[in-house]
Design an enzyme around this catalytic site. Structure first.
Site, short mmCIF file in Angstrom:
data_model
loop_
_atom_site.label_atom_id
_atom_site.label_comp_id
_atom_site.label_asym_id
_atom_site.label_seq_id
_atom_site.Cartn_x
_atom_site.Cartn_y
_atom_site.Cartn_z
N VAL A 53 -1.11 14.38 1.89
CA VAL A 53 0.12 14.45 1.10
C VAL A 53 -0.12 13.91 -0.31
O VAL A 53 -1.07 13.16 -0.54
CB VAL A 53 1.26 13.64 1.77
CG1 VAL A 53 1.70 14.27 3.08
CG2 VAL A 53 0.86 12.18 2.00
N ASP A 70 -3.96 5.56 6.36
CA ASP A 70 -4.54 6.77 6.96
C ASP A 70 -5.52 6.32 8.05
O ASP A 70 -5.12 6.06 9.18
CB ASP A 70 -5.20 7.59 5.86
CG ASP A 70 -5.80 8.90 6.36
OD1 ASP A 70 -5.60 9.22 7.54
OD2 ASP A 70 -6.46 9.60 5.58
N LYS A 109 0.22 7.39 8.67
CA LYS A 109 -0.10 8.67 9.31
C LYS A 109 -0.22 8.49 10.81
O LYS A 109 -0.98 7.64 11.28
CB LYS A 109 -1.41 9.22 8.76
CG LYS A 109 -1.23 9.94 7.45
CD LYS A 109 -2.46 10.73 7.07
CE LYS A 109 -2.41 11.04 5.59
NZ LYS A 109 -3.65 11.66 5.10
N GLU A 116 0.84 -1.21 0.00
CA GLU A 116 0.00 0.00 0.00
C GLU A 116 0.87 1.25 0.00
O GLU A 116 2.02 1.22 0.45
CB GLU A 116 -0.90 0.01 1.25
CG GLU A 116 -2.37 -0.20 0.97
CD GLU A 116 -3.05 0.92 0.16
OE1 GLU A 116 -2.40 1.55 -0.69
OE2 GLU A 116 -4.24 1.15 0.39
N ASP A 117 0.30 2.32 -0.49
CA ASP A 117 1.01 3.59 -0.46
C ASP A 117 0.98 4.20 0.94
O ASP A 117 2.01 4.60 1.48
CB ASP A 117 0.41 4.57 -1.49
CG ASP A 117 -1.12 4.63 -1.44
OD1 ASP A 117 -1.74 4.02 -0.54
OD2 ASP A 117 -1.71 5.30 -2.31
N ASP A 151 -2.48 10.80 -4.87
CA ASP A 151 -3.09 11.84 -5.71
C ASP A 151 -3.95 12.82 -4.92
O ASP A 151 -4.37 12.55 -3.79
CB ASP A 151 -4.00 11.19 -6.75
CG ASP A 151 -5.28 10.62 -6.11
OD1 ASP A 151 -5.15 9.77 -5.22
OD2 ASP A 151 -6.38 11.06 -6.48
P1 IMP Z 1 -7.38 4.72 4.53
O1 IMP Z 1 -7.95 5.95 5.16
O2 IMP Z 1 -6.23 4.18 5.36
O3 IMP Z 1 -8.42 3.70 4.25
O4 IMP Z 1 -6.75 5.20 3.16
C1 IMP Z 1 -7.34 4.85 1.95
C2 IMP Z 1 -6.65 5.43 0.75
O5 IMP Z 1 -6.84 6.84 0.81
C3 IMP Z 1 -5.14 5.24 0.64
O6 IMP Z 1 -4.79 4.01 0.07
C4 IMP Z 1 -4.83 6.39 -0.31
O7 IMP Z 1 -5.08 6.01 -1.65
C5 IMP Z 1 -5.80 7.46 0.13
N1 IMP Z 1 -5.16 8.42 1.03
C6 IMP Z 1 -5.14 8.44 2.37
N2 IMP Z 1 -4.42 9.48 2.83
C7 IMP Z 1 -3.97 10.14 1.72
C8 IMP Z 1 -3.17 11.30 1.52
O8 IMP Z 1 -2.67 11.97 2.44
N3 IMP Z 1 -2.95 11.66 0.22
C9 IMP Z 1 -3.45 10.97 -0.84
N4 IMP Z 1 -4.20 9.87 -0.70
C10 IMP Z 1 -4.46 9.47 0.57
MG MG Z 2 -6.41 7.90 -3.61
#
Ligand code: IMP
Ligand code: MG
Length: 174
Positions: A150, A100, A128, A96-97, A156
């Site tokens: 970010v 969050d 995060k 995963e990138d 993106d």
């Molecule tokens: P989650 O909130 O951990 O479920 O994050 C879901 C997805 O939201 C991640 O895989 C990213 O693609 C996107 N995402 C979360 N935080 C960021 C950010 O700071 N910048 C860009 N995309 C984000």
């Molecule tokens: Mg995204």
């Protein structure tokens, strides 16, 4: 909105992915490893991390859509593209990138665990800090960052900035 300060440089990312790749190489020695990249964001991390793994890995991808505004995740996840292959009895590493809210990964882990892989672990370039999330063990983690939005290195804002070779803050995003 404009790109703000660079949080993590391209060189720092490369150094970290080299370490993560070495750890993965050690841990999966002699095992058959399947990397699963979560589209779209993880495609850059996946490509660069994989080239630091010295094993005959295979690749697969899932595309997920998580509803919400451009900068806030809602936790409602929909699978847009499922895996091409079965993962029963395979050693699987999800790439995963960013973690969050953790809701996407939480959902994915539950979904993939049901398919009975031999092992299921997570790698994420960014985590995060200061965000409440379900318990989630990220075996291979890159950088901890403040809870700000970010972009870059696959991440993106409204579909843009994924191609930046570094991770940067976005002015006026939070
Ligand atoms: P989650 O909130 O951990 O479920 O994050 C879901 C997805 O939201 C991640 O895989 C990213 O693609 C996107 N995402 C979360 N935080 C960021 C950010 O700071 N910048 C860009 N995309 C984000
Ligand atoms: Mg995204």
């Amino acid at each position: 909105m404009d790109i703000g300060k660079v949080l993590i440089s391209a060189d720092e990312i490369d150094e970290k992915l080299t370490e993560m790749g070495a750890a993965i190489t050690r841990d999966y020695e002699g095992k058959d490893l399947l990397l699963i990249g979560i589209l779209k964001g993880a495609f850059v991390v996946m490509a660069d991390l994989a080239r630091h793994i010295d094993l005959p890995v295979e690749f697969d991808f899932m595309a997920i859509s998580s509803y919400g505004s451009a900068t806030k995740s809602s936790g409602v996840v929909r699978i847009l593209k499922d895996l091409d292959q079965e993962i029963a009895d395979r050693h699987v590493l999800i790439v995963e990138d960013i973690v969050d809210t953790g809701l996407t990964l939480h959902y994915l882990l539950k979904n993939l665990q049901v398919r009975k892989p031999a092992s299921l672990e997570l790698a994420a370039l960014l985590i995060k800090d200061g965000v409440e999330r379900p318990p989630l063990e990220v075996r291979y983690e890159g950088f901890h960052i403040p809870p700000k939005f970010v972009v870059g290195y696959g991440l993106d804002l409204d579909g843009k900035f994924r191609n930046l070779p570094y991770v940067a803050e976005v002015e006026g995003a939070d």
